[in-house]
Motif scaffolding. Structure first.
Motif, mmCIF file in Angstrom:
data_model
loop_
_atom_site.group_PDB
_atom_site.id
_atom_site.type_symbol
_atom_site.label_atom_id
_atom_site.label_comp_id
_atom_site.label_asym_id
_atom_site.label_seq_id
_atom_site.Cartn_x
_atom_site.Cartn_y
_atom_site.Cartn_z
ATOM 1 N N TYR A 81 19.540 12.486 7.856
ATOM 2 C CA TYR A 81 18.181 12.863 8.208
ATOM 3 C C TYR A 81 17.204 12.247 7.216
ATOM 4 O O TYR A 81 17.485 12.209 6.019
ATOM 5 C CB TYR A 81 18.008 14.383 8.154
ATOM 6 N N PRO A 82 16.032 11.823 7.682
ATOM 7 C CA PRO A 82 15.009 11.356 6.747
ATOM 8 C C PRO A 82 14.277 12.542 6.129
ATOM 9 O O PRO A 82 14.406 13.674 6.590
ATOM 10 C CB PRO A 82 14.067 10.546 7.640
ATOM 11 N N ALA A 83 13.498 12.264 5.109
ATOM 12 C CA ALA A 83 12.646 13.299 4.527
ATOM 13 C C ALA A 83 11.613 13.741 5.565
ATOM 14 O O ALA A 83 11.355 13.038 6.537
ATOM 15 C CB ALA A 83 11.948 12.750 3.282
ATOM 16 N N THR A 84 11.043 14.894 5.348
ATOM 17 C CA THR A 84 10.023 15.433 6.256
ATOM 18 C C THR A 84 8.914 14.410 6.488
ATOM 19 O O THR A 84 8.489 13.736 5.558
ATOM 20 C CB THR A 84 9.433 16.718 5.656
ATOM 21 N N SER A 85 8.483 14.284 7.737
ATOM 22 C CA SER A 85 7.416 13.372 8.160
ATOM 23 C C SER A 85 7.811 11.899 8.104
ATOM 24 O O SER A 85 6.946 11.030 8.125
ATOM 25 C CB SER A 85 6.139 13.594 7.350
ATOM 26 N N SER A 86 9.095 11.607 7.994
ATOM 27 C CA SER A 86 9.565 10.226 7.981
ATOM 28 C C SER A 86 10.527 9.987 9.140
ATOM 29 O O SER A 86 11.008 10.939 9.758
ATOM 30 C CB SER A 86 10.283 9.911 6.666
ATOM 31 N N THR A 87 10.801 8.726 9.415
ATOM 32 C CA THR A 87 11.749 8.348 10.460
ATOM 33 C C THR A 87 12.728 7.320 9.909
ATOM 34 O O THR A 87 12.515 6.745 8.841
ATOM 35 C CB THR A 87 11.036 7.739 11.687
ATOM 36 N N ILE A 88 13.785 7.100 10.665
ATOM 37 C CA ILE A 88 14.757 6.059 10.346
ATOM 38 C C ILE A 88 14.729 5.055 11.494
ATOM 39 O O ILE A 88 14.744 5.439 12.659
ATOM 40 C CB ILE A 88 16.171 6.645 10.174
ATOM 41 N N ASN A 89 14.703 3.779 11.158
ATOM 42 C CA ASN A 89 14.665 2.699 12.153
ATOM 43 C C ASN A 89 13.487 2.844 13.111
ATOM 44 O O ASN A 89 13.628 2.739 14.322
ATOM 45 C CB ASN A 89 15.994 2.597 12.899
ATOM 46 N N ALA A 90 12.340 3.143 12.546
ATOM 47 C CA ALA A 90 11.040 3.169 13.223
ATOM 48 C C ALA A 90 10.776 4.375 14.105
ATOM 49 O O ALA A 90 9.637 4.692 14.351
ATOM 50 C CB ALA A 90 10.793 1.894 14.016
ATOM 51 N N ALA A 91 11.789 5.082 14.594
ATOM 52 C CA ALA A 91 11.477 6.193 15.476
ATOM 53 C C ALA A 91 12.469 7.345 15.425
ATOM 54 O O ALA A 91 12.144 8.445 15.842
ATOM 55 C CB ALA A 91 11.368 5.709 16.914
ATOM 56 N N ALA A 92 13.652 7.125 14.935
ATOM 57 C CA ALA A 92 14.690 8.152 15.009
ATOM 58 C C ALA A 92 14.475 9.274 14.001
ATOM 59 O O ALA A 92 14.069 9.048 12.864
ATOM 60 C CB ALA A 92 16.068 7.528 14.774
ATOM 61 N N SER A 93 14.772 10.499 14.451
ATOM 62 C CA SER A 93 14.692 11.654 13.560
ATOM 63 C C SER A 93 15.993 11.846 12.802
ATOM 64 O O SER A 93 16.073 12.677 11.906
ATOM 65 C CB SER A 93 14.353 12.911 14.354
ATOM 66 N N SER A 94 17.022 11.058 13.148
ATOM 67 C CA SER A 94 18.286 11.055 12.418
ATOM 68 C C SER A 94 19.134 9.893 12.926
ATOM 69 O O SER A 94 18.857 9.330 13.984
ATOM 70 C CB SER A 94 19.046 12.370 12.601
ATOM 71 N N VAL A 95 20.153 9.545 12.144
ATOM 72 C CA VAL A 95 21.157 8.573 12.563
ATOM 73 C C VAL A 95 22.513 9.130 12.160
ATOM 74 O O VAL A 95 22.592 10.023 11.320
ATOM 75 C CB VAL A 95 20.947 7.174 11.932
ATOM 76 N N THR A 96 23.576 8.625 12.760
ATOM 77 C CA THR A 96 24.908 9.090 12.386
ATOM 78 C C THR A 96 25.635 8.006 11.599
ATOM 79 O O THR A 96 25.382 6.811 11.782
ATOM 80 C CB THR A 96 25.742 9.489 13.618
ATOM 81 N N LEU A 97 26.539 8.453 10.744
ATOM 82 C CA LEU A 97 27.361 7.565 9.940
ATOM 83 C C LEU A 97 28.819 7.953 10.144
ATOM 84 O O LEU A 97 29.239 9.043 9.756
ATOM 85 C CB LEU A 97 26.971 7.662 8.463
ATOM 86 N N ALA A 98 29.563 7.069 10.784
ATOM 87 C CA ALA A 98 30.966 7.338 11.076
ATOM 88 C C ALA A 98 31.789 7.326 9.793
ATOM 89 O O ALA A 98 31.386 6.757 8.775
ATOM 90 C CB ALA A 98 31.499 6.301 12.056
ATOM 91 N N THR A 99 32.955 7.931 9.868
ATOM 92 C CA THR A 99 33.839 7.955 8.717
ATOM 93 C C THR A 99 34.296 6.536 8.366
ATOM 94 O O THR A 99 34.380 5.668 9.237
ATOM 95 C CB THR A 99 35.046 8.888 8.973
ATOM 96 N N ALA A 100 34.543 6.304 7.104
ATOM 97 C CA ALA A 100 34.972 5.009 6.563
ATOM 98 C C ALA A 100 33.905 3.927 6.726
ATOM 99 O O ALA A 100 34.216 2.742 6.747
ATOM 100 C CB ALA A 100 36.289 4.569 7.177
ATOM 101 N N LYS A 101 32.648 4.324 6.822
ATOM 102 C CA LYS A 101 31.529 3.383 6.928
ATOM 103 C C LYS A 101 30.565 3.600 5.768
ATOM 104 O O LYS A 101 30.509 4.672 5.166
ATOM 105 C CB LYS A 101 30.764 3.563 8.242
ATOM 106 N N THR A 102 29.780 2.576 5.490
ATOM 107 C CA THR A 102 28.753 2.641 4.459
ATOM 108 C C THR A 102 27.426 2.262 5.084
ATOM 109 O O THR A 102 27.356 1.347 5.902
ATOM 110 C CB THR A 102 29.085 1.674 3.309
ATOM 111 N N MET A 103 26.371 2.967 4.687
ATOM 112 C CA MET A 103 25.029 2.697 5.192
ATOM 113 C C MET A 103 24.107 2.467 3.995
ATOM 114 O O MET A 103 24.139 3.225 3.035
ATOM 115 C CB MET A 103 24.527 3.892 6.012
ATOM 116 N N ILE A 104 23.324 1.417 4.080
ATOM 117 C CA ILE A 104 22.279 1.163 3.095
ATOM 118 C C ILE A 104 20.959 1.395 3.810
ATOM 119 O O ILE A 104 20.733 0.860 4.895
ATOM 120 C CB ILE A 104 22.338 -0.273 2.560
ATOM 121 N N LEU A 105 20.112 2.208 3.227
ATOM 122 C CA LEU A 105 18.795 2.482 3.793
ATOM 123 C C LEU A 105 17.743 1.998 2.808
ATOM 124 O O LEU A 105 17.894 2.178 1.597
ATOM 125 C CB LEU A 105 18.621 3.976 4.043
#
Length: 119
Positions: A81-105
């Protein structure tokens, strides 16, 4: 890329080193099922090792130029989840991260995170 041991050996203080290279947190447990009760991340580089289905983590306040890395070794998909009043990838209120994966934001503005996830 800034390597902590090289920053320290150049005579910088430990606090300066964290400011330049970032800090890390391991053994994190994803909790909560909404942005309001998800685990609040406080480190730059984070490794989640435990989670239940539908649990998540929340990014720190969005600041243009900030970067956060998340590794999911928990065995479950987690929600980011992003911080309050923020989005991820321009519009999403959240994104998922599968197991054994890495995400850089990385924050492209004071209200938007962009993400890159490993294959």
């Amino acid at each position: 890329m800034a390597i902590p041991s090289r920053i320290l050996s150049a005579g910088n203080s430990p606090l300066s080193t964290v400011s330049i290279a970032g800090d890390g947190a391991t053994g994190l447990v994803a909790v909560g099922t909404t942005a309001a009760d998800a685990l609040q991340l406080s480190a730059v580089w984070n490794t989640i090792t435990t989670s239940s289905a539908s649990t998540g983590v929340k990014l720190p306040p969005t600041e243009a130029g900030a970067m956060v890395g998340i590794r999911n070794d928990s065995g479950q998909t987690v929600t980011v989840y992003p911080a309050t009043s923020s989005t991820i990838n321009a519009a999403a209120s959240s994104v998922t991260l599968a197991t054994a994966k890495t995400m850089i934001l990385f924050a492209t503005s004071a209200t938007t995170w962009a993400s890159v996830t490993t294959a």
